[in-house]
Design an enzyme around this catalytic site. Structure first.
Site, short mmCIF file in Angstrom:
data_model
loop_
_atom_site.label_atom_id
_atom_site.label_comp_id
_atom_site.label_asym_id
_atom_site.label_seq_id
_atom_site.Cartn_x
_atom_site.Cartn_y
_atom_site.Cartn_z
N ARG A 280 0.83 -1.20 0.00
CA ARG A 280 0.00 0.00 0.00
C ARG A 280 0.87 1.26 0.00
NH1 ARG A 280 -4.26 -0.40 4.73
NH2 ARG A 280 -4.63 1.73 3.98
N HIS B 264 -6.36 8.06 11.67
CA HIS B 264 -6.03 6.63 11.61
C HIS B 264 -4.55 6.38 11.35
CE1 HIS B 264 -10.53 5.60 10.73
NE2 HIS B 264 -10.30 5.89 11.99
N CYS C 13 15.43 -2.29 20.59
CA CYS C 13 15.00 -3.37 21.49
C CYS C 13 14.80 -4.71 20.78
CB CYS C 13 13.72 -2.96 22.22
SG CYS C 13 12.26 -3.02 21.19
N1 APR Z 1 -15.07 10.69 -4.66
C1 APR Z 1 -15.74 10.74 -3.48
N2 APR Z 1 -16.14 9.65 -2.82
C2 APR Z 1 -15.88 8.46 -3.36
C3 APR Z 1 -15.21 8.32 -4.60
C4 APR Z 1 -14.80 9.50 -5.26
N3 APR Z 1 -14.15 9.47 -6.42
N4 APR Z 1 -15.08 6.98 -4.87
C5 APR Z 1 -15.66 6.33 -3.85
N5 APR Z 1 -16.15 7.21 -2.94
C6 APR Z 1 -16.84 6.95 -1.68
C7 APR Z 1 -17.60 5.66 -1.61
O1 APR Z 1 -18.91 5.81 -2.14
C8 APR Z 1 -17.61 5.39 -0.10
O2 APR Z 1 -18.73 6.01 0.52
O3 APR Z 1 -15.83 6.85 -0.69
C9 APR Z 1 -16.33 6.07 0.40
C10 APR Z 1 -15.24 5.12 0.80
O4 APR Z 1 -15.65 4.41 1.92
P1 APR Z 1 -14.69 3.38 2.66
O5 APR Z 1 -14.02 2.52 1.63
O6 APR Z 1 -15.50 2.73 3.73
O7 APR Z 1 -13.54 4.32 3.28
P2 APR Z 1 -13.54 5.18 4.62
O8 APR Z 1 -14.88 5.78 4.88
O9 APR Z 1 -12.37 6.08 4.52
O10 APR Z 1 -13.24 4.07 5.70
C11 APR Z 1 -13.07 4.48 7.03
O11 APR Z 1 -12.33 2.33 7.70
O12 APR Z 1 -11.17 0.46 7.04
C12 APR Z 1 -11.14 1.56 7.85
O13 APR Z 1 -9.31 2.70 8.76
C13 APR Z 1 -9.99 2.47 7.55
O14 APR Z 1 -9.89 4.87 7.47
C14 APR Z 1 -10.63 3.74 7.05
C15 APR Z 1 -12.00 3.69 7.70
#
Ligand code: APR
Length: 256
Positions: free
Chosen positions: A69, A118, A158
């Site tokens: 990543r 995070h 450590c």
């Molecule tokens: N622009 C805006 N939003 C978008 C786009 C885009 N181009 N592409 C996807 N999305 C939206 C999706 O519709 C979804 O609602 O981004 C969101 C991504 O959601 P997640 O994958 O759940 O990511 P996130 O909300 O950051 O997750 C929160 O969960 O796994 C843990 O620690 C990790 O920080 C992360 C946390």
């Protein structure tokens, strides 16, 4: 219509919070968590790898996944959405950028001090003492081993394993960052929530705190989320398109 309304609210705002999730970086080529599963993300359950238990059980698998990543993020560039956030930052009297993302794309776009609720891919630490290691493991080596297991380095002082500097499920968020984010949300007049599914707590409280304190909450997301009900305005679309459009409408003549 919503774009113009959002722009009007933003151009009048005095204290702004921008709250971002994985969707913010999607158009930079960084996969989100809960949609668009590709590569490793399709083969592994991200929520099961991102735990202290997973690292304890199989450190090479988890370290390899995070190195992969990190290498991908190194090759990614901030997108017009990140640049628009930095443009907002340069124009409103006070702003706090709060991100759940562990990439560094807000910083590279010019945001001054985003709060990383995070953690970060770029701050590995000793799994024993929590201290950050002085030496930084080689990202290019990780790229070569894409998808593969990579043994984590050992702490030089450590001998314990070095672990990613991110917050895993079941771990507490950095206290100072969370406190600052909550305070900013409770006292802002506008909160933009961008590209987050709004389901992972306590981070997902941030827009709800702002709404509860009377702020205008503007959501930017191509899909519906549980935050639809919290938001005053829902702008359905990708961050890299919608955010620059809002900035252009808020401050005509400025390109993000
Ligand atoms: N622009 C805006 N939003 C978008 C786009 C885009 N181009 N592409 C996807 N999305 C939206 C999706 O519709 C979804 O609602 O981004 C969101 C991504 O959601 P997640 O994958 O759940 O990511 P996130 O909300 O950051 O997750 C929160 O969960 O796994 C843990 O620690 C990790 O920080 C992360 C946390």
């Amino acid at each position: 219509m919503e774009t113009r309304q959002a722009a009007g609210v933003l151009s009048e705002a005095r204290r702004v919070v921008v709250f971002t999730g994985a969707g913010m970086s999607a158009e930079s080529g960084v996969p989100t968590f809960r949609d668009a599963l590709t590569g490793l993300w399709a083969r592994f359950d991200a929520e099961r790898l991102a735990t202290p238990e997973a690292f304890h059980a199989d450190p090479d698998l988890v370290w390899g996944w995070y190195e992969w990543r990190r290498a991908r993020v190194r090759r990614a560039e901030p997108n017009p959405g990140h640049l628009a956030v930095a443009a907002i930052e340069a124009r409103v009297p006070a702003i706090t950028v709060v991100t759940q993302n562990v990439d560094d794309l807000h910083e590279r776009a010019g945001s001054q001090a985003p709060i990383h609720l995070h953690g970060s891919l770029f701050a590995p630490r000793c799994a024993g003492t929590g201290a950050h290691p002085a030496t930084f493991p080689d990202v290019e080596a990780a790229m070569a081993a894409e998808g593969g297991r990579i043994p984590p380095p050992r702490c030089a002082s450590c001998g314990a394993l070095v672990r990613p500097g991110v917050v895993w499920f079941g771990e507490t968020l950095p206290e100072a960052g969370l406190t600052a984010a909550v305070e900013a949300a409770a006292s802002c007049d506008v909160l933009l929530t961008v590209g987050t599914s709004g389901v992972v707590h306590p981070a997902a409280e941030i827009p709800r705190i702002a709404a509860g304190a009377g702020a205008t909450v503007i959501q930017i997301n191509p899909e519906p989320t549980p935050l639809d009900r919290v938001a005053t305005l829902n702008l359905r679309g990708p961050a890299a398109k919608v955010l620059p459009a809002v900035v252009a409408a808020a401050w005509p003549g400025v390109s993000a």
